[in-house]
Design a protein around this motif. Structure first.
Motif, PDB file in Angstrom:
ATOM      1  N   GLU A 154       0.875  -1.171   0.000  1.00  0.00           N
ATOM      2  CA  GLU A 154       0.000   0.000   0.000  1.00  0.00           C
ATOM      3  C   GLU A 154       0.914   1.222   0.000  1.00  0.00           C
ATOM      4  O   GLU A 154       2.063   1.139   0.471  1.00  0.00           O
ATOM      5  CB  GLU A 154      -0.892   0.002   1.243  1.00  0.00           C
ATOM      6  N   PRO A 155       0.430   2.372  -0.496  1.00  0.00           N
ATOM      7  CA  PRO A 155       1.305   3.552  -0.524  1.00  0.00           C
ATOM      8  C   PRO A 155       1.948   3.889   0.825  1.00  0.00           C
ATOM      9  O   PRO A 155       3.138   4.189   0.884  1.00  0.00           O
ATOM     10  CB  PRO A 155       0.380   4.655  -1.010  1.00  0.00           C
ATOM     11  N   PHE A 156       1.178   3.803   1.930  1.00  0.00           N
ATOM     12  CA  PHE A 156       1.751   4.148   3.233  1.00  0.00           C
ATOM     13  C   PHE A 156       2.867   3.184   3.629  1.00  0.00           C
ATOM     14  O   PHE A 156       3.780   3.550   4.368  1.00  0.00           O
ATOM     15  CB  PHE A 156       0.668   4.220   4.319  1.00  0.00           C
ATOM     16  N   GLU A 157       2.835   1.953   3.115  1.00  0.00           N
ATOM     17  CA  GLU A 157       3.892   0.995   3.414  1.00  0.00           C
ATOM     18  C   GLU A 157       5.188   1.338   2.689  1.00  0.00           C
ATOM     19  O   GLU A 157       6.267   0.891   3.096  1.00  0.00           O
ATOM     20  CB  GLU A 157       3.447  -0.418   3.040  1.00  0.00           C
ATOM     21  N   CYS A 158       5.107   2.138   1.644  1.00  0.00           N
ATOM     22  CA  CYS A 158       6.310   2.561   0.910  1.00  0.00           C
ATOM     23  C   CYS A 158       7.064   3.675   1.634  1.00  0.00           C
ATOM     24  O   CYS A 158       8.209   3.966   1.285  1.00  0.00           O
ATOM     25  CB  CYS A 158       5.938   3.016  -0.503  1.00  0.00           C
ATOM     26  N   GLU A 159       6.429   4.282   2.637  1.00  0.00           N
ATOM     27  CA  GLU A 159       7.090   5.362   3.382  1.00  0.00           C
ATOM     28  C   GLU A 159       8.407   4.898   3.984  1.00  0.00           C
ATOM     29  O   GLU A 159       9.367   5.665   4.048  1.00  0.00           O
ATOM     30  CB  GLU A 159       6.168   5.913   4.472  1.00  0.00           C
ATOM     31  N   GLU A 160       8.472   3.637   4.400  1.00  0.00           N
ATOM     32  CA  GLU A 160       9.699   3.123   5.012  1.00  0.00           C
ATOM     33  C   GLU A 160      10.860   3.042   4.013  1.00  0.00           C
ATOM     34  O   GLU A 160      12.010   2.966   4.406  1.00  0.00           O
ATOM     35  CB  GLU A 160       9.464   1.759   5.668  1.00  0.00           C
ATOM     36  N   PHE A 161      10.555   3.070   2.720  1.00  0.00           N
ATOM     37  CA  PHE A 161      11.583   3.003   1.694  1.00  0.00           C
ATOM     38  C   PHE A 161      12.029   4.383   1.213  1.00  0.00           C
ATOM     39  O   PHE A 161      12.866   4.475   0.313  1.00  0.00           O
ATOM     40  CB  PHE A 161      11.083   2.200   0.486  1.00  0.00           C
ATOM     41  N   ALA A 162      11.461   5.422   1.783  1.00  0.00           N
ATOM     42  CA  ALA A 162      11.771   6.781   1.309  1.00  0.00           C
ATOM     43  C   ALA A 162      13.259   7.085   1.452  1.00  0.00           C
ATOM     44  O   ALA A 162      13.854   6.850   2.502  1.00  0.00           O
ATOM     45  CB  ALA A 162      10.942   7.813   2.069  1.00  0.00           C
ATOM     46  N   LEU A 163      13.823   7.593   0.374  1.00  0.00           N
ATOM     47  CA  LEU A 163      15.214   8.059   0.438  1.00  0.00           C
ATOM     48  C   LEU A 163      15.276   9.362   1.205  1.00  0.00           C
ATOM     49  O   LEU A 163      16.273   9.633   1.887  1.00  0.00           O
ATOM     50  CB  LEU A 163      15.749   8.277  -0.985  1.00  0.00           C
ATOM     51  N   ILE A 164      14.206  10.148   1.094  1.00  0.00           N
ATOM     52  CA  ILE A 164      14.173  11.462   1.737  1.00  0.00           C
ATOM     53  C   ILE A 164      12.740  11.998   1.740  1.00  0.00           C
ATOM     54  O   ILE A 164      11.948  11.619   0.879  1.00  0.00           O
ATOM     55  CB  ILE A 164      15.143  12.437   1.023  1.00  0.00           C
ATOM     56  N   SER A 165      12.437  12.865   2.702  1.00  0.00           N
ATOM     57  CA  SER A 165      11.110  13.470   2.817  1.00  0.00           C
ATOM     58  C   SER A 165      11.232  14.920   3.257  1.00  0.00           C
ATOM     59  O   SER A 165      12.225  15.296   3.880  1.00  0.00           O
ATOM     60  CB  SER A 165      10.261  12.730   3.869  1.00  0.00           C
ATOM     61  N   ASN A 166      10.220  15.688   2.937  1.00  0.00           N
ATOM     62  CA  ASN A 166      10.065  17.070   3.411  1.00  0.00           C
ATOM     63  C   ASN A 166       8.655  17.234   3.919  1.00  0.00           C
ATOM     64  O   ASN A 166       7.718  16.667   3.328  1.00  0.00           O
ATOM     65  CB  ASN A 166      10.246  18.076   2.289  1.00  0.00           C
ATOM     66  N   GLN A 167       8.492  17.997   4.977  1.00  0.00           N
ATOM     67  CA  GLN A 167       7.162  18.308   5.479  1.00  0.00           C
ATOM     68  C   GLN A 167       6.996  19.825   5.486  1.00  0.00           C
ATOM     69  O   GLN A 167       7.897  20.549   5.883  1.00  0.00           O
ATOM     70  CB  GLN A 167       6.953  17.745   6.872  1.00  0.00           C
ATOM     71  N   PHE A 168       5.819  20.268   5.054  1.00  0.00           N
ATOM     72  CA  PHE A 168       5.544  21.693   4.957  1.00  0.00           C
ATOM     73  C   PHE A 168       4.274  22.027   5.712  1.00  0.00           C
ATOM     74  O   PHE A 168       3.357  21.255   5.774  1.00  0.00           O
ATOM     75  CB  PHE A 168       5.383  22.103   3.483  1.00  0.00           C
TER      76      PHE A 168
END
Length: 168
Positions: A154-168
């Motif tokens: 599921e898309p939320f399960e891909c969060e653990e594979f993120a190379l990088i993130s930004n929050q605004f």
């Protein structure tokens, strides 16, 4: 690309997400037929998280808006067009402009946000896409890999594979 609230988006899209790099800016579009009034307000003001994920030959942008949009994936195929203009190195304090546009069922812009990705994220995306671009990938192989990822996670399960993130 000029994007105004209430205007008809120039490309007809099905419900879901799409992303492109246009005029040196990222444009991520989310189309939904049933935005509530609360969600429309939240899309404009609540925290938005943008992540960049690499899974083999597939790159995904993830977007999540607090109280309005669950984590959604938006695949990007660097081989689909000439994206060499997005391969650049950013100095401290610089970064990609990233437009998030929300459409209703009539393809009208009901909310939009423009943010600037930080330098670290911008350089990570640029460097990664430049490297991906150096390896030839056929569209059929990209689509098969994407289907495999989307059937497994599921898309939320891909969060653990993120190379990088930004929050605004």
């Amino acid at each position: 690309m000029k994007l105004e609230l209430g205007q008809k988006f120039e490309f007809e899209l099905d419900e879901g997400t799409a992303i492109d790099f246009i005029d040196d800016e990222w444009v991520l579009v989310v189309k939904d037929e049933f935005w509530t009034e609360y969600e429309c307000k939240a899309l404009k003001r609540n925290k938005v998280t943008i992540s960049f994920v690499e899974r083999g030959i597939v790159d995904l942008f993830l977007i999540q808006v607090e109280d309005a949009l669950e984590t959604s994936d938006c695949p990007f195929n660097v081989h689909a067009d000439d994206y060499s203009s997005c391969f650049k190195e950013f100095n401290k304090g610089e970064g990609y402009l990233f437009n998030v546009v929300y459409l209703n069922k009539e393809n009208e812009i009901i909310a939009k946000r423009t943010v600037r990705l930080n330098t670290e994220m911008s350089n990570c995306i640029s460097s990664h896409l430049k490297n991906q671009n150096e390896n030839q990938v056929e569209e059929i192989d990209f689509e098969a890999s994407l289907a495999k990822i989307q059937s497994k996670y599921e898309p939320f399960e891909c969060e653990e594979f993120a190379l990088i993130s930004n929050q605004f």
